[in-house]
Design a protein around this motif. Structure first.
Motif, PDB file in Angstrom:
ATOM      1  N   VAL A  13      18.392 -45.996  20.708  1.00  0.00           N
ATOM      2  CA  VAL A  13      16.934 -46.016  20.871  1.00  0.00           C
ATOM      3  C   VAL A  13      16.298 -44.932  19.998  1.00  0.00           C
ATOM      4  N   ALA A  14      16.826 -43.718  20.106  1.00  0.00           N
ATOM      5  CA  ALA A  14      16.264 -42.610  19.325  1.00  0.00           C
ATOM      6  C   ALA A  14      16.476 -42.837  17.834  1.00  0.00           C
ATOM      7  N   GLY A  15      17.679 -43.283  17.462  1.00  0.00           N
ATOM      8  CA  GLY A  15      17.957 -43.526  16.053  1.00  0.00           C
ATOM      9  C   GLY A  15      17.185 -44.703  15.493  1.00  0.00           C
ATOM     10  N   GLY A  16      16.869 -45.680  16.352  1.00  0.00           N
ATOM     11  CA  GLY A  16      16.122 -46.845  15.896  1.00  0.00           C
ATOM     12  C   GLY A  16      14.751 -46.506  15.350  1.00  0.00           C
ATOM     13  N   ALA A  17      14.222 -45.355  15.749  1.00  0.00           N
ATOM     14  CA  ALA A  17      12.923 -44.930  15.213  1.00  0.00           C
ATOM     15  C   ALA A  17      12.995 -44.715  13.705  1.00  0.00           C
ATOM     16  N   LEU A  18      14.188 -44.372  13.189  1.00  0.00           N
ATOM     17  CA  LEU A  18      14.359 -44.233  11.742  1.00  0.00           C
ATOM     18  C   LEU A  18      14.091 -45.555  11.038  1.00  0.00           C
ATOM     19  N   LEU A  19      14.582 -46.653  11.632  1.00  0.00           N
ATOM     20  CA  LEU A  19      14.348 -47.972  11.049  1.00  0.00           C
ATOM     21  C   LEU A  19      12.872 -48.361  11.111  1.00  0.00           C
ATOM     22  N   VAL A  20      12.234 -48.012  12.224  1.00  0.00           N
ATOM     23  CA  VAL A  20      10.797 -48.291  12.349  1.00  0.00           C
ATOM     24  C   VAL A  20      10.022 -47.566  11.256  1.00  0.00           C
ATOM     25  N   GLY A  21      10.304 -46.277  11.116  1.00  0.00           N
ATOM     26  CA  GLY A  21       9.629 -45.487  10.088  1.00  0.00           C
ATOM     27  C   GLY A  21       9.943 -45.989   8.694  1.00  0.00           C
ATOM     28  N   MET A 163      12.401 -43.153  -1.414  1.00  0.00           N
ATOM     29  CA  MET A 163      13.443 -44.002  -1.997  1.00  0.00           C
ATOM     30  C   MET A 163      12.821 -45.154  -2.776  1.00  0.00           C
ATOM     31  N   HIS A 164      11.766 -45.729  -2.210  1.00  0.00           N
ATOM     32  CA  HIS A 164      11.063 -46.826  -2.879  1.00  0.00           C
ATOM     33  C   HIS A 164      10.478 -46.336  -4.194  1.00  0.00           C
ATOM     34  N   TYR A 172      19.281 -51.337  -0.185  1.00  0.00           N
ATOM     35  CA  TYR A 172      19.846 -49.988  -0.083  1.00  0.00           C
ATOM     36  C   TYR A 172      19.169 -49.210   1.042  1.00  0.00           C
ATOM     37  N   VAL A 173      17.848 -49.226   1.050  1.00  0.00           N
ATOM     38  CA  VAL A 173      17.087 -48.435   2.025  1.00  0.00           C
ATOM     39  C   VAL A 173      17.448 -48.826   3.446  1.00  0.00           C
ATOM     40  N   PHE A 174      17.440 -50.120   3.737  1.00  0.00           N
ATOM     41  CA  PHE A 174      17.677 -50.540   5.120  1.00  0.00           C
ATOM     42  C   PHE A 174      19.156 -50.506   5.500  1.00  0.00           C
ATOM     43  N   ALA A 179      22.676 -47.993   9.044  1.00  0.00           N
ATOM     44  CA  ALA A 179      23.942 -47.299   9.295  1.00  0.00           C
ATOM     45  C   ALA A 179      23.719 -46.013  10.066  1.00  0.00           C
ATOM     46  N   ILE A 180      22.676 -45.272   9.705  1.00  0.00           N
ATOM     47  CA  ILE A 180      22.386 -44.011  10.399  1.00  0.00           C
ATOM     48  C   ILE A 180      22.005 -44.286  11.855  1.00  0.00           C
ATOM     49  N   THR A 181      21.285 -45.383  12.105  1.00  0.00           N
ATOM     50  CA  THR A 181      20.941 -45.757  13.480  1.00  0.00           C
ATOM     51  C   THR A 181      22.204 -46.032  14.295  1.00  0.00           C
ATOM     52  N   ALA A 182      23.129 -46.787  13.704  1.00  0.00           N
ATOM     53  CA  ALA A 182      24.382 -47.084  14.404  1.00  0.00           C
ATOM     54  C   ALA A 182      25.182 -45.811  14.662  1.00  0.00           C
TER      55      ALA A 182
END
Length: 251
Positions: A13-21, A163-164, A172-174, A179-182
């Protein structure tokens, strides 16, 4: 729900915020001052959580010396890793542009890998303490999860925008942030599993180490990005984030 599963889910949940951002930062053209302001707010939230939730608990459990030594060791370990990665192109991994930007792969070979490892270095201590927090009373620290979640959104946003701008692909970005979220979920599980049954002093020491690493990360990567475009208001924004986290910890 077992503690291991719960720790992993909260880490995700906490790491998923990275994907949202990252989704916002890559897909939407966000003004630099907005990115800087959100980063400053996230820094304030984390500063409060580290002070009252992590270092405060380490001090209560083990006293001043172990808490201080642990925090210094965490800061030293983070700084050493950061110096190595900075030399390989990850110095400005949370920068979204404007003056100091991330290098492209053609500008510095291997910088993409360094950026990914830098994101990992920033995220693991935050996630590990989520798992550790479950050892205290059998319930996760809501404040710690909220603080990491709120701070991860601007981290993912700013880094993905950078990165963009450096020409890195959507794939690459996602892949990096997925991976960091996992790994965030796995780090939370590791924090819970490895310290389950450990003496309170050991748990306090590890918590202090993570706190020191997070403080070093805030000073080295989040505050500089925030100052870049919101320097006139950065103090007010940081304090606002600090007070929100403070209020949550005392609610």
């Amino acid at each position: 729900m077992t503690g291991v599963v719960e720790a992993g889910l909260w880490g995700l949940v906490a790491g998923g915020a990275l994907l949202v951002g990252a989704a916002v930062g890559y897909g939407v053209r966000v003004p630099q001052w907005v990115i800087a302001s959100v980063m400053a707010f996230g820094a304030g939230v984390l500063l409060s959580a580290v002070s009252f939730e992590l270092l405060g608990e380490a001090y209560d459990e083990a006293g001043l010396a172990p808490a201080a030594v642990g925090a210094l060791c965490g800061a030293l370990a983070y700084t050493a890793g950061n110096v190595v990665l900075a030399r390989r192109g990850a110095r400005h991994r949370k920068r979204s542009g404007h003056g100091r930007s991330q290098p492209s792969e053609s500008e510095q070979q291997g910088s993409g890998t360094a950026l990914a490892l830098g994101a990992l270095l920033d995220g693991v201590p935050e996630s590990a303490v989520i798992g550790v927090s479950l050892l205290e009373g059998g319930a996760v620290s809501t404040v710690t999860v909220a603080a990491v979640f709120l701070s991860n959104i601007p981290e993912g946003l700013s880094s993905a925008a950078g990165m963009h701008a450096a020409g890195r692909s959507r794939r690459y970005v996602f892949t990096v942030w997925g991976a960091i979220t996992a790994i965030s979920g796995l780090a939370a599980v590791a924090g819970y599993q490895l310290l389950g049954g450990a003496p309170a002093a050991v748990v306090a020491g590890v918590t202090a180490v993570a706190a020191g690493a997070i403080l070093a990360m805030i000073a080295d990567t989040m505050i500089p990005e925030a100052f870049e475009d919101a320097h006139l208001a950065i103090g007010l924004i940081v304090v606002s984030g600090f007070l929100l986290s403070f209020a949550l910890s005392h609610a």
